[in-house]
Write a protein that holds these residues in place. Structure first.
Motif, PDB file in Angstrom:
ATOM      1  N   SER A   9       0.804  -1.218   0.000  1.00 35.44           N
ATOM      2  CA  SER A   9       0.000   0.000   0.000  1.00 35.44           C
ATOM      3  C   SER A   9       0.840   1.273   0.000  1.00 35.44           C
ATOM      4  O   SER A   9       0.357   2.323  -0.385  1.00 35.44           O
ATOM      5  N   ASN A  10       2.095   1.213   0.403  1.00 32.41           N
ATOM      6  CA  ASN A  10       2.960   2.387   0.427  1.00 32.41           C
ATOM      7  C   ASN A  10       4.104   2.152  -0.553  1.00 32.41           C
ATOM      8  O   ASN A  10       4.912   1.244  -0.362  1.00 32.41           O
ATOM      9  N   PHE A  11       4.202   2.976  -1.591  1.00 32.67           N
ATOM     10  CA  PHE A  11       5.167   2.737  -2.661  1.00 32.67           C
ATOM     11  C   PHE A  11       6.605   2.795  -2.162  1.00 32.67           C
ATOM     12  O   PHE A  11       7.433   1.970  -2.552  1.00 32.67           O
ATOM     13  N   ASP A  12       6.920   3.739  -1.290  1.00 28.21           N
ATOM     14  CA  ASP A  12       8.288   3.829  -0.765  1.00 28.21           C
ATOM     15  C   ASP A  12       8.634   2.601   0.064  1.00 28.21           C
ATOM     16  O   ASP A  12       9.750   2.078  -0.033  1.00 28.21           O
ATOM     17  N   THR A  13       7.681   2.144   0.858  1.00 30.59           N
ATOM     18  CA  THR A  13       7.895   0.919   1.630  1.00 30.59           C
ATOM     19  C   THR A  13       8.077  -0.267   0.700  1.00 30.59           C
ATOM     20  O   THR A  13       8.938  -1.121   0.916  1.00 30.59           O
ATOM     21  N   TRP A  14       7.296  -0.323  -0.367  1.00 28.71           N
ATOM     22  CA  TRP A  14       7.397  -1.411  -1.352  1.00 28.71           C
ATOM     23  C   TRP A  14       8.774  -1.422  -2.002  1.00 28.71           C
ATOM     24  O   TRP A  14       9.402  -2.472  -2.122  1.00 28.71           O
ATOM     25  N   LYS A  15       9.273  -0.248  -2.403  1.00 27.04           N
ATOM     26  CA  LYS A  15      10.600  -0.188  -3.031  1.00 27.04           C
ATOM     27  C   LYS A  15      11.677  -0.669  -2.063  1.00 27.04           C
ATOM     28  O   LYS A  15      12.579  -1.414  -2.459  1.00 27.04           O
ATOM     29  N   PHE A  17      11.284  -2.704   0.576  1.00 30.35           N
ATOM     30  CA  PHE A  17      11.063  -4.134   0.778  1.00 30.35           C
ATOM     31  C   PHE A  17      11.623  -4.930  -0.397  1.00 30.35           C
ATOM     32  O   PHE A  17      12.372  -5.896  -0.213  1.00 30.35           O
ATOM     33  N   LEU A  18      11.286  -4.521  -1.602  1.00 28.50           N
ATOM     34  CA  LEU A  18      11.762  -5.223  -2.797  1.00 28.50           C
ATOM     35  C   LEU A  18      13.282  -5.120  -2.906  1.00 28.50           C
ATOM     36  O   LEU A  18      13.960  -6.105  -3.219  1.00 28.50           O
ATOM     37  N   GLY A  19      13.829  -3.955  -2.626  1.00 26.30           N
ATOM     38  CA  GLY A  19      15.278  -3.771  -2.679  1.00 26.30           C
ATOM     39  C   GLY A  19      16.014  -4.683  -1.706  1.00 26.30           C
ATOM     40  O   GLY A  19      17.033  -5.281  -2.045  1.00 26.30           O
ATOM     41  N   ASP A  20      15.478  -4.794  -0.502  1.00 27.45           N
ATOM     42  CA  ASP A  20      16.082  -5.690   0.488  1.00 27.45           C
ATOM     43  C   ASP A  20      16.054  -7.127  -0.014  1.00 27.45           C
ATOM     44  O   ASP A  20      17.019  -7.882   0.159  1.00 27.45           O
ATOM     45  N   ARG A  21      14.947  -7.535  -0.632  1.00 36.10           N
ATOM     46  CA  ARG A  21      14.829  -8.905  -1.144  1.00 36.10           C
ATOM     47  C   ARG A  21      15.773  -9.141  -2.323  1.00 36.10           C
ATOM     48  O   ARG A  21      16.349 -10.222  -2.463  1.00 36.10           O
ATOM     49  N   ALA A  76       9.630  -5.074 -15.137  1.00 38.55           N
ATOM     50  CA  ALA A  76      10.153  -5.866 -14.020  1.00 38.55           C
ATOM     51  C   ALA A  76      11.635  -5.564 -13.792  1.00 38.55           C
ATOM     52  O   ALA A  76      12.064  -5.379 -12.649  1.00 38.55           O
ATOM     53  N   CYS A  77      12.415  -5.515 -14.865  1.00 40.34           N
ATOM     54  CA  CYS A  77      13.847  -5.207 -14.743  1.00 40.34           C
ATOM     55  C   CYS A  77      14.055  -3.813 -14.165  1.00 40.34           C
ATOM     56  O   CYS A  77      14.927  -3.611 -13.315  1.00 40.34           O
ATOM     57  N   LEU A  78      13.269  -2.862 -14.613  1.00 39.78           N
ATOM     58  CA  LEU A  78      13.387  -1.498 -14.099  1.00 39.78           C
ATOM     59  C   LEU A  78      13.000  -1.428 -12.625  1.00 39.78           C
ATOM     60  O   LEU A  78      13.626  -0.699 -11.848  1.00 39.78           O
ATOM     61  N   MET A  79      11.999  -2.185 -12.213  1.00 47.14           N
ATOM     62  CA  MET A  79      11.621  -2.218 -10.798  1.00 47.14           C
ATOM     63  C   MET A  79      12.750  -2.803  -9.956  1.00 47.14           C
ATOM     64  O   MET A  79      13.013  -2.326  -8.852  1.00 47.14           O
ATOM     65  N   VAL A  80      13.435  -3.810 -10.475  1.00 44.88           N
ATOM     66  CA  VAL A  80      14.574  -4.389  -9.747  1.00 44.88           C
ATOM     67  C   VAL A  80      15.661  -3.331  -9.588  1.00 44.88           C
ATOM     68  O   VAL A  80      16.211  -3.146  -8.498  1.00 44.88           O
ATOM     69  N   LYS A  81      15.980  -2.603 -10.660  1.00 47.98           N
ATOM     70  CA  LYS A  81      16.994  -1.546 -10.575  1.00 47.98           C
ATOM     71  C   LYS A  81      16.590  -0.469  -9.576  1.00 47.98           C
ATOM     72  O   LYS A  81      17.388  -0.008  -8.770  1.00 47.98           O
ATOM     73  N   LEU A  82      15.328  -0.051  -9.648  1.00 44.47           N
ATOM     74  CA  LEU A  82      14.821   0.975  -8.731  1.00 44.47           C
ATOM     75  C   LEU A  82      14.890   0.480  -7.289  1.00 44.47           C
ATOM     76  O   LEU A  82      15.322   1.202  -6.382  1.00 44.47           O
ATOM     77  N   ALA A  83      14.502  -0.761  -7.089  1.00 45.18           N
ATOM     78  CA  ALA A  83      14.517  -1.340  -5.742  1.00 45.18           C
ATOM     79  C   ALA A  83      15.944  -1.389  -5.178  1.00 45.18           C
ATOM     80  O   ALA A  83      16.158  -1.085  -4.014  1.00 45.18           O
ATOM     81  N   LYS A  84      16.911  -1.764  -6.022  1.00 42.62           N
ATOM     82  CA  LYS A  84      18.297  -1.844  -5.552  1.00 42.62           C
ATOM     83  C   LYS A  84      18.803  -0.478  -5.111  1.00 42.62           C
ATOM     84  O   LYS A  84      19.583  -0.375  -4.170  1.00 42.62           O
ATOM     85  N   GLN A  85      18.344   0.580  -5.763  1.00 42.98           N
ATOM     86  CA  GLN A  85      18.750   1.933  -5.375  1.00 42.98           C
ATOM     87  C   GLN A  85      18.130   2.338  -4.030  1.00 42.98           C
ATOM     88  O   GLN A  85      18.629   3.226  -3.356  1.00 42.98           O
ATOM     89  N   ASN A  86      17.023   1.696  -3.667  1.00 45.36           N
ATOM     90  CA  ASN A  86      16.311   2.057  -2.448  1.00 45.36           C
ATOM     91  C   ASN A  86      16.561   1.088  -1.299  1.00 45.36           C
ATOM     92  O   ASN A  86      15.946   1.220  -0.255  1.00 45.36           O
ATOM     93  N   ALA A  87      17.443   0.127  -1.523  1.00 42.53           N
ATOM     94  CA  ALA A  87      17.722  -0.863  -0.468  1.00 42.53           C
ATOM     95  C   ALA A  87      18.671  -0.298   0.558  1.00 42.53           C
ATOM     96  O   ALA A  87      19.422   0.592   0.329  1.00 42.53           O
TER      97      ALA A  87
END
Length: 87
Positions: A9-15, A17-21, A76-87
Motif C-alpha cells: 500500500s505504500n510505494f516507498d515501503t514497497w521499493k 522491501f523489494l530492494g532488500d529482497r 520488471a527489470c526497471l523495478m529491480v533496478k529501482l529497488a536496488k537503489q532504495n535498499a
C-alpha cells in the motif's frame, strides 16, 4: 492489516522491501537474470491478486496491463533496478 498489504500500500515501503529482497537474493548467489524473471512473476501475481492502493501502484498496474510480455519484462527489470537503489 497483514504485512503484505502494508508493504504494497505504500510505494516507498514497497521499493525498500523489494530492494532488500533483491540484495538478499544476490547474496544467496542468484543471477540478475533469475532475479528479473522472479520480478516478472511477482508482477503477474500482483496484477492478478492485489488492487493498487495508491496512485504509484495504480500507474504501474496500468502500464503492466497495456504492456506485452517483453514490455512487462522491461518493467520488471526497471523495478529491480529501482529497488536496488532504495535498499
Amino acid at each position: 492489516m497483514s504485512t503484505e498489504k502494508t508493504v504494497v500500500s505504500n510505494f516507498d515501503t514497497w521499493k525498500k522491501f523489494l530492494g532488500d529482497r533483491v540484495l538478499q537474493a544476490e547474496r544467496m548467489g542468484m543471477s540478475e537474470e533469475t532475479i528479473n524473471k522472479l520480478a516478472y512473476e511477482i508482477g503477474d501475481f500482483l496484477d492478478e491478486k492485489v488492487d493498487p492502493a495508491n496512485h504509484s501502484n495504480r500507474a504501474l498496474k496500468e502500464l503492466w496491463d497495456v504492456g506485452d510480455a517483453d514490455e512487462r519484462r522491461t518493467i520488471a527489470c526497471l523495478m529491480v533496478k529501482l529497488a536496488k537503489q532504495n535498499a
